[in-house]
Design a protein around this motif. Sequence first.
Motif, PDB file in Angstrom:
ATOM      1  N   ASP A  76       0.812  -1.216   0.000  1.00 55.46           N
ATOM      2  CA  ASP A  76       0.000   0.000   0.000  1.00 55.46           C
ATOM      3  C   ASP A  76       0.850   1.273   0.000  1.00 55.46           C
ATOM      4  N   LYS A  77       2.163   1.110   0.167  1.00 54.46           N
ATOM      5  CA  LYS A  77       3.062   2.273   0.091  1.00 54.46           C
ATOM      6  C   LYS A  77       3.647   2.442  -1.310  1.00 54.46           C
ATOM      7  N   LEU A  78       3.225   1.566  -2.244  1.00 59.38           N
ATOM      8  CA  LEU A  78       3.878   1.503  -3.555  1.00 59.38           C
ATOM      9  C   LEU A  78       2.956   1.916  -4.708  1.00 59.38           C
ATOM     10  N   ALA A  79       3.540   2.607  -5.687  1.00 63.01           N
ATOM     11  CA  ALA A  79       2.894   2.823  -6.985  1.00 63.01           C
ATOM     12  C   ALA A  79       3.850   2.297  -8.056  1.00 63.01           C
ATOM     13  N   VAL A  80       3.296   1.783  -9.151  1.00 67.94           N
ATOM     14  CA  VAL A  80       4.127   1.288 -10.255  1.00 67.94           C
ATOM     15  C   VAL A  80       3.968   2.244 -11.427  1.00 67.94           C
ATOM     16  N   LEU A  81       5.085   2.654 -12.013  1.00 68.12           N
ATOM     17  CA  LEU A  81       5.049   3.591 -13.139  1.00 68.12           C
ATOM     18  C   LEU A  81       5.818   2.998 -14.317  1.00 68.12           C
ATOM     19  N   LYS A  82       5.152   2.897 -15.443  1.00 68.64           N
ATOM     20  CA  LYS A  82       5.808   2.377 -16.647  1.00 68.64           C
ATOM     21  C   LYS A  82       6.027   3.501 -17.652  1.00 68.64           C
ATOM     22  N   LEU A  83       7.228   3.530 -18.206  1.00 67.75           N
ATOM     23  CA  LEU A  83       7.567   4.528 -19.233  1.00 67.75           C
ATOM     24  C   LEU A  83       6.933   4.057 -20.541  1.00 67.75           C
ATOM     25  N   ASN A  84       5.953   4.818 -21.015  1.00 69.60           N
ATOM     26  CA  ASN A  84       5.121   4.374 -22.126  1.00 69.60           C
ATOM     27  C   ASN A  84       5.138   5.382 -23.281  1.00 69.60           C
TER      28      ASN A  84
END
Length: 467
Positions: A76-84
Amino acid sequence: MADEKLAKLREAVAGLGQISDKEKSGFISLVSRYLSGNEEQIEWGKIHTPTDEVVVPYDTLAAPPEDLAATKALLDKLAVLKLNGGLGTTMGCTGPKSVIEVRNGFTFLDLIVVQIESLNKKYGSNVPLLLMNSFNTHDDTLKIVEKYANSNIQIHTFNQSQYPRVVADEFLPWPSKGKTDKDGWYPPGHGDIFPSLMNSGKLDLLLSQGKEYVFIANSDNLGAIVDMKILNHLIHKQNEYCMEVTPKTLADVKGGTLISYEGRVQLLEIAQVPDAHVNEFKSIEKFKIFNTNNLWVSLKAIKRLVEADALKMEIIPNPKEVEGVKVLQLETAAGAAIRFFDHAIGMNVPRSRFLPVKATSDLQLVQSDLYTLVDGFVTRNAARTNPSNPSIELGPEFKKVGCFLGRFKSIPSIVELDSLKVSGDVWFGSGIVLKGKVTITAKPGVKLEIPDGKVIENKDINGPEDL
């Protein structure tokens, strides 16, 4: 002279209506740094190999908590970010690269969504997915993500900055010279992720939701999955930045590496290396690791550094010729930001966390029996004893995804393959097995078909007679 150039450029940029004031000031700031020529030069003698405290070996990490509640608290402390932001043009596709089908009808984006969905479902967590698009991929991506509307993930999209290409001989923005279509602009590299997260409002949104870290990776790296051991380590040690590195092979000699420099950990790219030391940089003995571009970064630290305008990453000049006009693009890389964060570390991870698909030869690897697909995770076949993957070289006939797929009735078995080199008009039947070192060359003007069920081991094939 530089001041005059900058003044003229600033005046021309002020008149561009297509971009925001923040984009204009970010662009002018980048150009003025470039023109000042004050970029710090690396002093070769001051470079040191980082210790295990700075580049932490993955196998020394503590096991993450096993109970569901503790794991949920971490996630719950994490976000995932993809370079798109990238297009699939090198593989003959027109839209965003992330919508190329990788395996079993799943695209890169499908796999990313399935992975995070299964995490959220298993632990009851709320890991959101962010996609950083460029103006090239934005419209298409908005349409594509509609199909995930019923998913258990919050999906956010935002755009990285849009900067004008500079006409080299006049040093003026190309759009102000009349080039107003997409070719007049460029996205300034993934180093732009930090101001773009802030400018889009997504950074404050994530912080308000209690998120502490963002895991950033290229959308085409199938090995870049959420890792609880790494997340657990960073939260306990309060590291503001972590770059995943992995041991170099001869295929990775140009990749950036981590060094200790004047007491801080720093990324060293081949472009910064003095000519006299390029061969030393490429050697696997001295510089044993390279940057996978899997990054874990503290959201609070990003906010602090962007607000202080402290992220002055090395500028990468990228001269190009577009429609016969010589233009200049100035870019930055997210990995170069490592030296501005407190308690920044590298993490020496297994090679399995670096599985990029840059060409159809990489696609052949991940579509073959070398990998299996479970819950969106691409896992290596345990039957493969060699730790490194086979090297595959396919001729230009295979370069575009459509042509590549058309030439295989089914993807050959390559679990026991060391290397494959294919050139000319070659077509593969189904159920083919390749082992050892295989070279297949069709003579000019000749169509060479490899029949169904053929087993080829340590052979050079130059025509049907060799089969």
